[in-house]
Design an enzyme around this catalytic site. Structure first.
Site, PDB file in Angstrom:
ATOM      1  N   ASP A  28       0.850  -1.186   0.000  1.00  0.00           N
ATOM      2  CA  ASP A  28       0.000   0.000   0.000  1.00  0.00           C
ATOM      3  C   ASP A  28       0.890   1.242   0.000  1.00  0.00           C
ATOM      4  OD1 ASP A  28      -3.227   0.518   0.972  1.00  0.00           O
ATOM      5  OD2 ASP A  28      -1.825   2.202   1.103  1.00  0.00           O
ATOM      6  N   ASN A  85     -12.887  -3.151   2.549  1.00  0.00           N
ATOM      7  CA  ASN A  85     -13.770  -1.996   2.688  1.00  0.00           C
ATOM      8  C   ASN A  85     -14.770  -1.995   1.535  1.00  0.00           C
ATOM      9  OD1 ASN A  85     -12.342  -1.075   4.955  1.00  0.00           O
ATOM     10  ND2 ASN A  85     -10.849  -0.007   3.679  1.00  0.00           N
ATOM     11  N   VAL A  94     -11.079   3.045  -3.593  1.00  0.00           N
ATOM     12  CA  VAL A  94     -10.750   2.571  -4.946  1.00  0.00           C
ATOM     13  C   VAL A  94     -11.791   1.510  -5.327  1.00  0.00           C
ATOM     14  CG1 VAL A  94      -9.040   1.446  -6.420  1.00  0.00           C
ATOM     15  CG2 VAL A  94      -8.287   3.021  -4.615  1.00  0.00           C
ATOM     16  N   HIS A  98     -10.320  -5.265  -3.268  1.00  0.00           N
ATOM     17  CA  HIS A  98      -8.973  -5.525  -2.769  1.00  0.00           C
ATOM     18  C   HIS A  98      -9.041  -5.942  -1.319  1.00  0.00           C
ATOM     19  CE1 HIS A  98     -10.010  -1.270  -2.533  1.00  0.00           C
ATOM     20  NE2 HIS A  98      -9.320  -1.201  -1.406  1.00  0.00           N
ATOM     21  N   HIS A 100      -7.028  -5.866   2.108  1.00  0.00           N
ATOM     22  CA  HIS A 100      -5.900  -5.280   2.841  1.00  0.00           C
ATOM     23  C   HIS A 100      -5.333  -6.358   3.767  1.00  0.00           C
ATOM     24  CE1 HIS A 100      -6.828  -0.858   2.196  1.00  0.00           C
ATOM     25  NE2 HIS A 100      -8.022  -1.362   1.950  1.00  0.00           N
TER      26      HIS A 100
HETATM   27  P1  AMP Z   1      -9.720   1.408   0.188  1.00  0.00           P
HETATM   28  O1  AMP Z   1      -9.808   2.666   0.981  1.00  0.00           O
HETATM   29  O2  AMP Z   1     -10.119   0.178   0.952  1.00  0.00           O
HETATM   30  O3  AMP Z   1     -10.433   1.523  -1.140  1.00  0.00           O
HETATM   31  O4  AMP Z   1      -8.189   1.173  -0.098  1.00  0.00           O
HETATM   32  C1  AMP Z   1      -7.500   1.757  -1.148  1.00  0.00           C
HETATM   33  C2  AMP Z   1      -6.052   1.690  -0.769  1.00  0.00           C
HETATM   34  O5  AMP Z   1      -5.289   1.908  -1.941  1.00  0.00           O
HETATM   35  C3  AMP Z   1      -5.623   2.731   0.270  1.00  0.00           C
HETATM   36  O6  AMP Z   1      -5.101   2.079   1.415  1.00  0.00           O
HETATM   37  C4  AMP Z   1      -4.554   3.531  -0.474  1.00  0.00           C
HETATM   38  O7  AMP Z   1      -3.499   3.941   0.349  1.00  0.00           O
HETATM   39  C5  AMP Z   1      -4.108   2.545  -1.543  1.00  0.00           C
HETATM   40  N1  AMP Z   1      -3.513   3.136  -2.730  1.00  0.00           N
HETATM   41  C6  AMP Z   1      -3.968   4.203  -3.435  1.00  0.00           C
HETATM   42  N2  AMP Z   1      -3.170   4.446  -4.491  1.00  0.00           N
HETATM   43  C7  AMP Z   1      -2.195   3.505  -4.451  1.00  0.00           C
HETATM   44  C8  AMP Z   1      -1.070   3.222  -5.274  1.00  0.00           C
HETATM   45  N3  AMP Z   1      -0.776   3.953  -6.347  1.00  0.00           N
HETATM   46  N4  AMP Z   1      -0.270   2.180  -4.937  1.00  0.00           N
HETATM   47  C9  AMP Z   1      -0.541   1.446  -3.839  1.00  0.00           C
HETATM   48  N5  AMP Z   1      -1.592   1.652  -3.030  1.00  0.00           N
HETATM   49  C10 AMP Z   1      -2.412   2.668  -3.331  1.00  0.00           C
END
Ligand code: AMP
Length: 112
Positions: A28, A85, A94, A98, A100
């Site tokens: 992340d 999430n 996003v 995914h 975590h």
């Molecule tokens: P969520 O809030 O569950 O949708 O998680 C999205 C995650 O993607 C967050 O923890 C962000 O820090 C992570 N994230 C966003 N952009 C990137 C990136 N370019 N590379 C790696 N992780 C990312």
């Protein structure tokens, strides 16, 4: 394309720790624990609520891969947390499913 599809396509760089036919796992960009890895299906399922019956093996695979990575990262014994999430109240930012994988420190409960 979602952000994670761009990472899967290598259009955006990421610290990749695992890849197989069904998923990609990478660190992340804003880690919330010493180990914070995202396990992302190559199929762009938007969120767990959008998963269909045919996605059942894929969803299971993501968890099995998360557990394998936890072992490789040395956090299987101490323990870890997996989080998915979903939607605005779930903290999803996003719209590409995914898992975590968080570990390397004690986690609190209930979550914020
Ligand atoms: P969520 O809030 O569950 O949708 O998680 C999205 C995650 O993607 C967050 O923890 C962000 O820090 C992570 N994230 C966003 N952009 C990137 C990136 N370019 N590379 C790696 N992780 C990312």
């Amino acid at each position: 394309m979602t952000l994670f599809e761009k990472i899967i396509a290598r259009e955006i760089p990421a610290q990749i720790v695992h890849e197989d036919g069904q998923c990609l796992a990478f660190r992340d960009i804003s880690p919330q624990a010493p180990v914070h890895i995202l396990v992302v299906p190559k199929k762009p399922v938007p969120r767990v609520a959008a998963a269909e019956g045919a996605d059942e093996p894929l969803l299971g695979h993501l968890l099995v891969v998360a557990a394998e990575i936890a072992k490789k990262e040395g956090i299987a014994e101490s323990g870890f947390r997996v989080v998915v999430n979903n939607g605005p109240h779930g903290g999803e930012t996003v719209p590409h499913l995914h898992v975590h994988l968080l570990g390397g420190r004690p986690m609190h409960w209930p979550p914020g």
